[in-house]
Design a protein around this motif. Structure first.
Motif, PDB file in Angstrom:
ATOM      1  N   ILE A 195       0.839  -1.207   0.000  1.00  0.00           N
ATOM      2  CA  ILE A 195       0.000   0.000   0.000  1.00  0.00           C
ATOM      3  C   ILE A 195       0.872   1.255   0.000  1.00  0.00           C
ATOM      4  O   ILE A 195       0.678   2.177  -0.810  1.00  0.00           O
ATOM      5  N   LEU A 196       1.857   1.284   0.886  1.00  0.00           N
ATOM      6  CA  LEU A 196       2.730   2.455   0.976  1.00  0.00           C
ATOM      7  C   LEU A 196       3.591   2.591  -0.280  1.00  0.00           C
ATOM      8  O   LEU A 196       3.800   3.708  -0.778  1.00  0.00           O
ATOM      9  N   ALA A 197       4.075   1.474  -0.810  1.00  0.00           N
ATOM     10  CA  ALA A 197       4.880   1.524  -2.032  1.00  0.00           C
ATOM     11  C   ALA A 197       4.071   2.087  -3.193  1.00  0.00           C
ATOM     12  O   ALA A 197       4.582   2.847  -4.015  1.00  0.00           O
ATOM     13  N   GLY A 198       2.775   1.732  -3.245  1.00  0.00           N
ATOM     14  CA  GLY A 198       1.899   2.249  -4.291  1.00  0.00           C
ATOM     15  C   GLY A 198       1.669   3.747  -4.163  1.00  0.00           C
ATOM     16  O   GLY A 198       1.687   4.484  -5.164  1.00  0.00           O
ATOM     17  N   ILE A 199       1.467   4.207  -2.924  1.00  0.00           N
ATOM     18  CA  ILE A 199       1.257   5.639  -2.685  1.00  0.00           C
ATOM     19  C   ILE A 199       2.499   6.434  -3.091  1.00  0.00           C
ATOM     20  O   ILE A 199       2.417   7.463  -3.777  1.00  0.00           O
ATOM     21  N   MET A 200       3.666   5.950  -2.672  1.00  0.00           N
ATOM     22  CA  MET A 200       4.915   6.644  -3.007  1.00  0.00           C
ATOM     23  C   MET A 200       5.202   6.567  -4.512  1.00  0.00           C
ATOM     24  O   MET A 200       5.765   7.498  -5.098  1.00  0.00           O
ATOM     25  N   ALA A 201       4.821   5.465  -5.156  1.00  0.00           N
ATOM     26  CA  ALA A 201       5.036   5.328  -6.599  1.00  0.00           C
ATOM     27  C   ALA A 201       4.199   6.338  -7.370  1.00  0.00           C
ATOM     28  O   ALA A 201       4.658   6.912  -8.361  1.00  0.00           O
ATOM     29  N   LYS A 202       2.969   6.568  -6.924  1.00  0.00           N
ATOM     30  CA  LYS A 202       2.111   7.566  -7.582  1.00  0.00           C
ATOM     31  C   LYS A 202       2.726   8.953  -7.488  1.00  0.00           C
ATOM     32  O   LYS A 202       2.722   9.717  -8.457  1.00  0.00           O
ATOM     33  N   LYS A 203       3.252   9.297  -6.313  1.00  0.00           N
ATOM     34  CA  LYS A 203       3.866  10.607  -6.132  1.00  0.00           C
ATOM     35  C   LYS A 203       5.097  10.766  -7.021  1.00  0.00           C
ATOM     36  O   LYS A 203       5.404  11.857  -7.492  1.00  0.00           O
ATOM     37  N   ARG A 204       5.820   9.670  -7.243  1.00  0.00           N
ATOM     38  CA  ARG A 204       7.047   9.728  -8.037  1.00  0.00           C
ATOM     39  C   ARG A 204       6.789   9.517  -9.529  1.00  0.00           C
ATOM     40  O   ARG A 204       7.704   9.629 -10.341  1.00  0.00           O
ATOM     41  N   GLY A 205       5.558   9.165  -9.873  1.00  0.00           N
ATOM     42  CA  GLY A 205       5.212   8.986 -11.282  1.00  0.00           C
ATOM     43  C   GLY A 205       5.607   7.647 -11.866  1.00  0.00           C
ATOM     44  O   GLY A 205       5.733   7.510 -13.087  1.00  0.00           O
ATOM     45  N   TYR A 206       5.788   6.630 -11.008  1.00  0.00           N
ATOM     46  CA  TYR A 206       6.107   5.297 -11.500  1.00  0.00           C
ATOM     47  C   TYR A 206       4.808   4.608 -11.918  1.00  0.00           C
ATOM     48  O   TYR A 206       3.913   4.396 -11.099  1.00  0.00           O
ATOM     49  N   GLN A 207       4.714   4.234 -13.163  1.00  0.00           N
ATOM     50  CA  GLN A 207       3.461   3.739 -13.717  1.00  0.00           C
ATOM     51  C   GLN A 207       3.344   2.222 -13.596  1.00  0.00           C
ATOM     52  O   GLN A 207       4.317   1.503 -13.346  1.00  0.00           O
TER      53      GLN A 207
END
Length: 434
Positions: A195-207
């Protein structure tokens, strides 16, 4: 001051001093225990008793499972199984934000569940997925933090060597029940990291990755089935009463060897090297178990467990506060002590306290393993943290800042496991193991 208290202070002082100056944990445990015993009984008797306790501590049928599971993990780490699990994980989590990082978490859960080693999972998955993440433009610190934060899940999802060690110390605690109790807390840990990895990925623009065609997905799952069957065979056989955990560990070695040879990932000539690596790890663990048995005897003789129990119960009789204090203690211990010696030393001290207010030994075992697993990703003795940073090509100093939010969410999961017993006890009760 009583003689028992004086001896206890000598033991603790020597142990702490040796750890502070960087002595190996086995040496620190052995020296502090030996000196404390000489203070209590004549030297010739203490030497004989120490030898007896080393033998008695290591002479356990259930402990035979540890070298076999370690060997099975080493074989899988060298046998091409990791790649197939990574491909399977990518299909499962490829549509999530930060697809490769999510795949890393799922792969750690799968590989850790098979090998039982968090460090092996961090090395195998970091080495396999890390280059792919770098190619896709993922930040190294982010990739390493996700790998490190999720690797200890394998110490909770069975088969788990830490649970076998705890079972040998706690006495009359079913390994099968402990194995089943670890599933939900392990999945809770892994899910929280995702869950946290997904949230941080969205902020960083990792698709997310492109949708995988059904035909390709089915082929990937099919290729991973032989590897995943190892979990079914070992855990299913133990639960079904077909074989014990020790026998299951030997079956895991045979199965992993045959599978790796079929995959042609290593040759027969590689087996001596893999066995030697497993023997070295086993020797270290067995050595610490034997020396910790001396310390356990010395602590019982001096009444240290009772003194600590009385000190904690003197602060409060509220079981919720006691559990919070135990969590804090174990988290601190985990930062400077490896998992195996910590289990051997603190189980005899803390288990009676928890039993006094009705806590099930299985629930306590999961609480203990969860706490000490966190210690593997915290400095200064975080073996998984060191492994993950080395494989990820970064430094501990640079990755810690990215890792802090993961610590927070893992601690929330710890509190849930601590105060909701059914998270640990549900599966053992449903399967009739308790």
């Amino acid at each position: 001051m009583s003689i028992a208290l004086q001896v206890a202070l000598v033991m603790v002082t020597i142990l702490v001093v040796l750890l502070v100056i960087g002595a190996p944990i086995g040496v620190a445990i052995g020296m502090s225990s030996a000196v404390s015993m000489i203070c209590m009984i004549p030297a010739d008797v203490s030497f004989a008793t120490s030898a007896q306790r080393i033998f008695a501590g290591s002479n356990s049928f259930s402990l035979i499972a540890i070298p076999f599971f370690i060997l099975a993990g080493n074989i899988m780490n060298n046998g091409g199984i990791a790649t197939r699990l990574v491909n399977c994980a990518k299909v499962i989590s490829g549509r999530m934000p930060g697809a490769l990082a999510q795949s890393n978490v799922v792969a750690n859960m799968l590989f850790g569940a098979i090998s039982g080693s968090g460090a092996a999972a961090a090395a195998a998955m970091g080495g396999t997925i890390g280059p792919l993440e770098e190619k896709e433009g993922y930040d190294k610190n982010y990739s390493t933090a996700v790998n490190v934060a999720s690797a200890p899940v394998g110490m909770l999802i069975p088969p788990s060597n830490t649970m076998i060690v705890y079972s040998s110390v706690a006495g009359s605690v079913s390994i099968a029940a402990l194995f089943m109790a670890g599933y939900i807390p392990g999945l809770l840990w892994g899910g929280a990291v995702m869950i946290l990895a997904g949230i941080m990925a969205k902020k960083r623009g990792y698709q997310a990755e492109q949708r995988v065609p059904v035909k390709v997905a089915l082929k990937t799952f099919w290729q991973a089935i032989p590897s995943l069957l190892l979990i079914v065979i070992v855990i299913g056989g133990i639960l079904g009463g077909i074989f014990t955990a020790t026998e299951g560990s030997a079956i895991a070695v045979v199965y992993a060897t045959v599978l790796s040879l079929i995959y042609k990932a290593f040759k027969i000539k590689d087996i001596p090297r893999i066995v030697l690596e497993a023997a070295k790890t086993t020797g270290i663990i067995t050595f610490m178990i034997g020396l910790s048995s001396i310390m356990s005897w010395a602590m019982a003789f001096t009444g240290i467990p009772d003194m600590i129990a009385n000190a904690i119960l003197g602060l409060t009789t509220n079981k919720y506060l006691i559990l919070l204090l135990i969590n804090v203690l174990l988290l601190v211990v985990g930062t400077f002590m490896d998992v195996t010696p910590a289990i051997l030393i603190f189980t005899p001290i803390l288990l009676p306290i928890c039993k006094s207010f009705g806590m099930d030994p299985i629930h306590f075992g999961i609480l203990l393993c969860f706490n000490l697993s966190i210690g593997t990703i915290t400095p200064p003795v975080g073996t998984i943290l060191f492994t993950g940073c080395r494989v990820g090509g970064t430094t501990i100093e640079s990755v810690i800042k990215t890792l802090l939010p993961y610590f927070a969410i893992i601690l929330i999961a710890l509190l849930l496991v601590t105060y909701i017993p059914m998270l640990s006890m549900f599966l053992p009760k449903v399967l009739g193991l308790v």
